[in-house]
Scaffold this active site. Structure first.
Site, PDB file in Angstrom:
ATOM      1  N   ARG A 276       0.389 -58.493  -5.380  1.00 57.85           N
ATOM      2  CA  ARG A 276      -0.649 -58.132  -6.037  1.00 57.85           C
ATOM      3  C   ARG A 276      -0.492 -56.578  -6.034  1.00 57.85           C
ATOM      4  O   ARG A 276      -0.507 -55.796  -7.285  1.00 57.85           O
ATOM      5  CB  ARG A 276      -2.069 -58.583  -5.820  1.00 57.85           C
TER       6      ARG A 276
ATOM      7  N   GLY B 143       1.223 -50.910   4.074  1.00 59.03           N
ATOM      8  CA  GLY B 143       0.817 -52.266   4.399  1.00 59.03           C
ATOM      9  C   GLY B 143       0.171 -52.402   5.680  1.00 59.03           C
ATOM     10  O   GLY B 143      -1.310 -52.301   5.880  1.00 59.03           O
ATOM     11  N   ARG B 144       0.908 -52.348   6.691  1.00 59.18           N
ATOM     12  CA  ARG B 144       0.451 -52.456   8.135  1.00 59.18           C
ATOM     13  C   ARG B 144       1.303 -51.807   8.948  1.00 59.18           C
ATOM     14  O   ARG B 144       2.608 -51.989   8.725  1.00 59.18           O
ATOM     15  CB  ARG B 144       0.230 -54.143   8.435  1.00 59.18           C
TER      16      ARG B 144
ATOM     17  N   GLU C 299      -3.941 -48.623  15.567  1.00 61.51           N
ATOM     18  CA  GLU C 299      -5.112 -47.776  15.228  1.00 61.51           C
ATOM     19  C   GLU C 299      -6.150 -47.962  15.968  1.00 61.51           C
ATOM     20  O   GLU C 299      -6.316 -49.048  16.744  1.00 61.51           O
ATOM     21  CB  GLU C 299      -5.277 -48.451  13.776  1.00 61.51           C
TER      22      GLU C 299
ATOM     23  N   HIS D  89      -5.897 -44.772   7.443  1.00 62.65           N
ATOM     24  CA  HIS D  89      -6.166 -46.225   6.908  1.00 62.65           C
ATOM     25  C   HIS D  89      -7.299 -46.157   5.778  1.00 62.65           C
ATOM     26  O   HIS D  89      -8.213 -47.074   6.092  1.00 62.65           O
ATOM     27  CB  HIS D  89      -6.650 -47.268   8.002  1.00 62.65           C
ATOM     28  N   VAL D  90      -6.998 -45.410   4.736  1.00 65.31           N
ATOM     29  CA  VAL D  90      -8.071 -45.108   3.827  1.00 65.31           C
ATOM     30  C   VAL D  90      -7.682 -45.791   2.350  1.00 65.31           C
ATOM     31  O   VAL D  90      -8.265 -45.471   1.343  1.00 65.31           O
ATOM     32  CB  VAL D  90      -8.453 -43.713   3.689  1.00 65.31           C
TER      33      VAL D  90
END
Ligand code: NAP
Ligand code: 8YV
Length: 323
Positions: free
Chosen positions: A155, A232-233, A262, A280-281
């Protein structure tokens, strides 16, 4: 509030809108963390659902014999062991689609910040250096003429690709299964894509199959003009290998919204000039986080009222068992 409302546990931090909406439908209870030691006998025997933002260990899930559903705040559900939940017939839901465009916008912003150093240029202006020292340096990198490889074309990856089309760059991707009907070049391995492109955007889930796959070999293949963007991660990138590659000029620059541990970001990354860092925004606008919060609560409501979740993860495709 009626006594026959389902009991929903919220362990640890949770988005405020979820907290505000839960009492309209449920009997919410709160504990400080996903720690089985905090689960009283009364909680253990009464909790039917969990709303979670973060990690939820399997042994914590096992503390609730009547648990039916875990509603995860976020499309990425790497903090929830969905296979274990499925074995226990516990539904897991996530928050797809409602954040797709916001995260894609952030990926493009981070890419531009990384290649054109806009945050550094802004500091130059704010610190009065434009007045005192003159124009900011010309950036050694540009987006012009780049070939961008998307690691992940789901997506969000597709929404990023659509934006990149408007920027006039070449687009390639690596996924396990090629997507039908797209003009982008598909690579069957991450390394072969890294060899063919000069920019990689990571937008795969954080799973065992993606863990540390962006490693020293892939970075070497990306090359000295290479730019790595990760929205992503953090677990997908070998952070030590990335730091080494950035220090030695194996690649040119990186833009990171996510990290291995994190909220801790290694000092070595913080001190590098050729990185652009975000906390991480990617989905963190009020409107998008509200939409995610609504989907968390609406999944719980749908499960208990209709017997079907709105957005189940693929591991838990089932319906609610009725008595
Ligand atoms: P999605 O629609 O499920 O797409 C995932 C994509 O990754 C698919 O193209 C999939 O293709 C590919 N993929 C999965 N495992 C792979 C592997 N081992 N090798 C190669 N490709 C693989 O998910 P989405 O909605 O786009 O979200 C993607 C991820 O973005 C989330 O899971 C989350 O971790 C992250 N995310 C981060 C933020 C943020 O704040 N930074 C916000 C939202 C999402 P194949 O299955 O064909 O391989
Ligand atoms: C959120 C995310 O930052 O949806 C995801 O997978 O990473 C982000 O949208 C996260 O879920 C907040 O906890």
């Amino acid at each position: 509030m009626s006594n026959n409302r389902q009991r929903i546990l919220v362990p640890g931090k949770m988005n405020q809108r979820v907290l505000d909406r839960l009492p309209d439908h449920f009997d919410p209870v709160f504990i400080a963390a996903t720690d089985p030691a905090l689960v009283t006998a009364e909680l253990s025997s009464s909790v039917a659902g969990i709303a979670v933002q973060g990690k939820i260990p399997a042994e914590f899930v096992d503390a609730f014999p009547k648990l039916e559903i875990i509603a995860n705040f976020g499309v990425g559900y790497d903090g929830v062991d969905a296979v274990h939940a499925a074995e226990r017939s516990v539904m897991v839901t996530n928050t797809p689609d409602v954040l797709t465009e916001e995260v894609a916008d952030t990926a493009i912003g981070l890419l531009l910040n990384t290649v054109r150093c806009f945050p550094v240029a802004e500091q130059w202006l704010r610190q009065g250096r434009w007045v005192k020292e003159g124009a900011f340096v010309l950036t050694p990198l540009t987006l012009r003429g780049r070939t961008v490889g998307l690691y992940g074309l789901g997506r969000i990856g597709l929404a990023i690709a659509k934006r990149l089309e408007a920027f006039g760059v070449s687009i390639a991707y690596h996924t396990r299964t090629p997507r039908e009907g797209l003009a982008y070049t598909h690579y069957t391995t991450l390394k072969s894509m890294a060899e063919a492109v000069d920019t990689i955007i990571v937008i795969v889930p954080g799973t065992e199959s993606t863990r540390r796959t962006v490693n020293a070999e892939v970075l070497q293949a990306l090359g000295p003009q290479g730019v790595l963007i990760n929205v992503g991660r953090g677990t997908t990138v070998d952070e030590e290998a990335l730091i080494d590659a950035l220090q030695r000029g194996v690649i040119a620059a990186a833009g990171l919204d996510v990290f291995e541990n994190e909220p801790h970001v290694p000092e070595a990354l913080l001190s590098l000039p050729n990185v652009s860092l975000l906390p991480h925004v990617a989905s963190a606008s009020q409107a998008t986080r509200d939409a995610m919060a609504d989907l968390v609560v609406d999944n719980l409501v749908a499960w208990f009222e209709t017997g079907a979740a709105l957005t189940p993860v693929p591991e838990t495709p089932f319906k609610r068992k009725t008595a």
